[in-house]
Design a protein around this motif. Structure first.
Motif, mmCIF file in Angstrom:
data_model
loop_
_atom_site.group_PDB
_atom_site.id
_atom_site.type_symbol
_atom_site.label_atom_id
_atom_site.label_comp_id
_atom_site.label_asym_id
_atom_site.label_seq_id
_atom_site.Cartn_x
_atom_site.Cartn_y
_atom_site.Cartn_z
ATOM 1 N N SER A 70 38.560 -38.533 -21.793
ATOM 2 C CA SER A 70 37.109 -38.586 -21.957
ATOM 3 C C SER A 70 36.745 -38.394 -23.422
ATOM 4 N N LEU A 71 35.959 -39.300 -23.954
ATOM 5 C CA LEU A 71 35.464 -39.137 -25.319
ATOM 6 C C LEU A 71 34.560 -37.918 -25.418
ATOM 7 N N CYS A 72 33.817 -37.660 -24.366
ATOM 8 C CA CYS A 72 32.875 -36.540 -24.387
ATOM 9 C C CYS A 72 33.576 -35.184 -24.441
ATOM 10 N N ALA A 73 34.864 -35.165 -24.100
ATOM 11 C CA ALA A 73 35.610 -33.905 -24.134
ATOM 12 C C ALA A 73 36.276 -33.673 -25.482
ATOM 13 N N ARG A 74 36.097 -34.603 -26.398
ATOM 14 C CA ARG A 74 36.772 -34.505 -27.697
ATOM 15 C C ARG A 74 35.802 -34.070 -28.795
ATOM 16 N N GLU A 75 36.229 -33.107 -29.597
ATOM 17 C CA GLU A 75 35.468 -32.669 -30.769
ATOM 18 C C GLU A 75 36.449 -32.517 -31.926
ATOM 19 N N PRO A 76 36.884 -33.628 -32.489
ATOM 20 C CA PRO A 76 37.964 -33.587 -33.480
ATOM 21 C C PRO A 76 37.543 -32.963 -34.804
ATOM 22 N N HIS A 77 38.521 -32.318 -35.441
ATOM 23 C CA HIS A 77 38.352 -31.814 -36.811
ATOM 24 C C HIS A 77 39.221 -32.676 -37.718
ATOM 25 N N VAL A 78 38.644 -33.170 -38.802
ATOM 26 C CA VAL A 78 39.371 -34.069 -39.700
ATOM 27 C C VAL A 78 39.498 -33.412 -41.065
ATOM 28 N N PRO A 79 40.690 -32.952 -41.457
ATOM 29 C CA PRO A 79 40.885 -32.334 -42.772
ATOM 30 C C PRO A 79 40.758 -33.355 -43.886
#
Length: 370
Positions: A20-29
């Motif tokens: 699910s895209l809605c379950a993703r909260e990515p951090h991008v260094p």
């Protein structure tokens, strides 16, 4: 099939839930932002030789020839290092011997409507430039501003000054603050000997018939305008040239079954996804799609407002770059944006999103077959 599944009569594919895209909260260094400044997967293997010019549009063939010459001129004696690269001018001019006003352009600007292959040509230029990948950078305007935000202005200048070439796709001309910021950055990079190549979006109210506006681009970059040679690329959207109409939306049941049957597929309710995008910075939309083999959306509805529409445009670009098929139920993609939106200052972006989502919807036919 497990005994429990057999006993209940459930389908075996229901045992593994889709992503699910809605379950993703990515951090991008920040270091990932720098490392990812290369042509996206869709344009990994493109070359000038794989660009198919429209025989009815001679400007397309002419552009290929000019860009091949441009790429060849970026060769030089230095092999690596910011110090050596910074001492070299475009087309082989040594900075110590170059005149105060350089003869010839230090950059090219690809001017054309959406779908004429500008990104293909820009990526081909990156690939054809005789330098190590670490000495070439490719990114969208949004990705470049995100890099400045992550590293700071001076560190971004230092990071990119050793490059032979910086390619900027979809230069945004509708945000004056970001335009001035990036124009200042480009000025510093040109002074360091970095060659530039760009495509751009038009200013609101300056769109013409869905075309880019070279005059607007050159005016907005102000002092750099003399450094760019404009290449006009005429033609129709190649994604629809001779291709069938976009497939009709599928049913909710078809989309859901395909999501469960496809390893690496995501499944989201479209209105919920739009809400989630508002909580994730657009710089992270690429990371949001990491590892996805297909995106399945149910209940596609009209976009409610401009801010939501612009976020969806960015997501559509990242999905298209990564060649992720999009399977959807509900409204056809050409009905996403209101008539008012399609006549407004951002209509070029919306038409691009429709074009790209339609292409990805065609790609999704195989997902249903699976």
């Amino acid at each position: 099939m497990s005994s429990s599944s057999a006993a209940s009569g459930t389908h075996p594919i229901a045992e593994a839930s889709p992503l699910s895209l809605c379950a993703r909260e990515p951090h991008v260094p920040a270091d990932r932002l720098v490392a990812e400044m290369v042509p996206p997967p869709r344009f990994d293997s493109v070359r000038f030789s794989t660009y198919i010019p429209d025989p009815n549009q001679p400007s397309q063939t002419e552009a290929v020839g000019v860009l091949e010459t441009f790429a060849g001129g970026l060769g030089g004696a230095h092999a690596s290092g910011a110090g050596k690269a910074g001492k070299r001018g475009f087309l082989g001019f040594g900075r110590s011997k170059a005149p105060k006003t350089p003869a010839g352009p230090r950059g090219v600007y690809l001017d054309g409507g959406y779908g004429v292959g500008k990104t293909h040509l820009l990526a081909s230029l990156w690939h054809a430039t005789p330098a190590e990948p670490s000495l070439k950078a490719f990114g969208t305007f949004v990705e470049l501003t995100n890099l400045v935000g992550a590293l700071g202005f001076q560190q971004t200048v230092q990071t990119l000054s050793g490059h032979r070439l910086l390619c900027i796709d979809e230069f945004e001309l509708d945000d004056p603050g970001d335009t001035v910021l990036v124009s200042s950055l480009l000025g510093k990079l040109v002074d360091a000997g970095v060659a530039l190549a760009a495509t751009s979006n038009t200013l609101p109210g300056k769109l013409g018939e869905g075309r880019f506006a070279a005059a607007d681009f050159l005016r907005e970059i102000q002092g750099l305008s003399a450094r760019f040679r404009t290449l006009r690329i005429d033609g129709e959207d190649y994604r629809h040239r001779g291709l069938p109409e976009a497939p009709a939306p599928y049913s909710d049941e078809q989309v859901t079954k395909a999501a469960y049957a496809t390893e690496g597929a995501s499944l989201d309710h479209f209105p919920h996804l739009l809400d989630h995008l508002a909580r994730v910075h657009p710089s992270r939309y690429g990371a949001l799609t990491d590892g996805l083999k297909a995106v399945c959306l149910t209940d596609v509805q009209p976009i409610p407002d401009q801010s939501t529409a612009l976020r969806l445009v960015v997501l559509a670009d990242r999905l298209y770059d990564r060649e992720v098929p999009v399977l959807a139920s509900g409204l056809p993609f050409d009905k996403l944006f209101s008539e008012e939106m399609l006549k407004g200052g951002y209509r070029k972006k919306y038409f691009r999103a429709i074009s790209r989502l339609t292409a990805l919807a065609r790609d999704a036919k195989g997902v249903v077959g699976a």
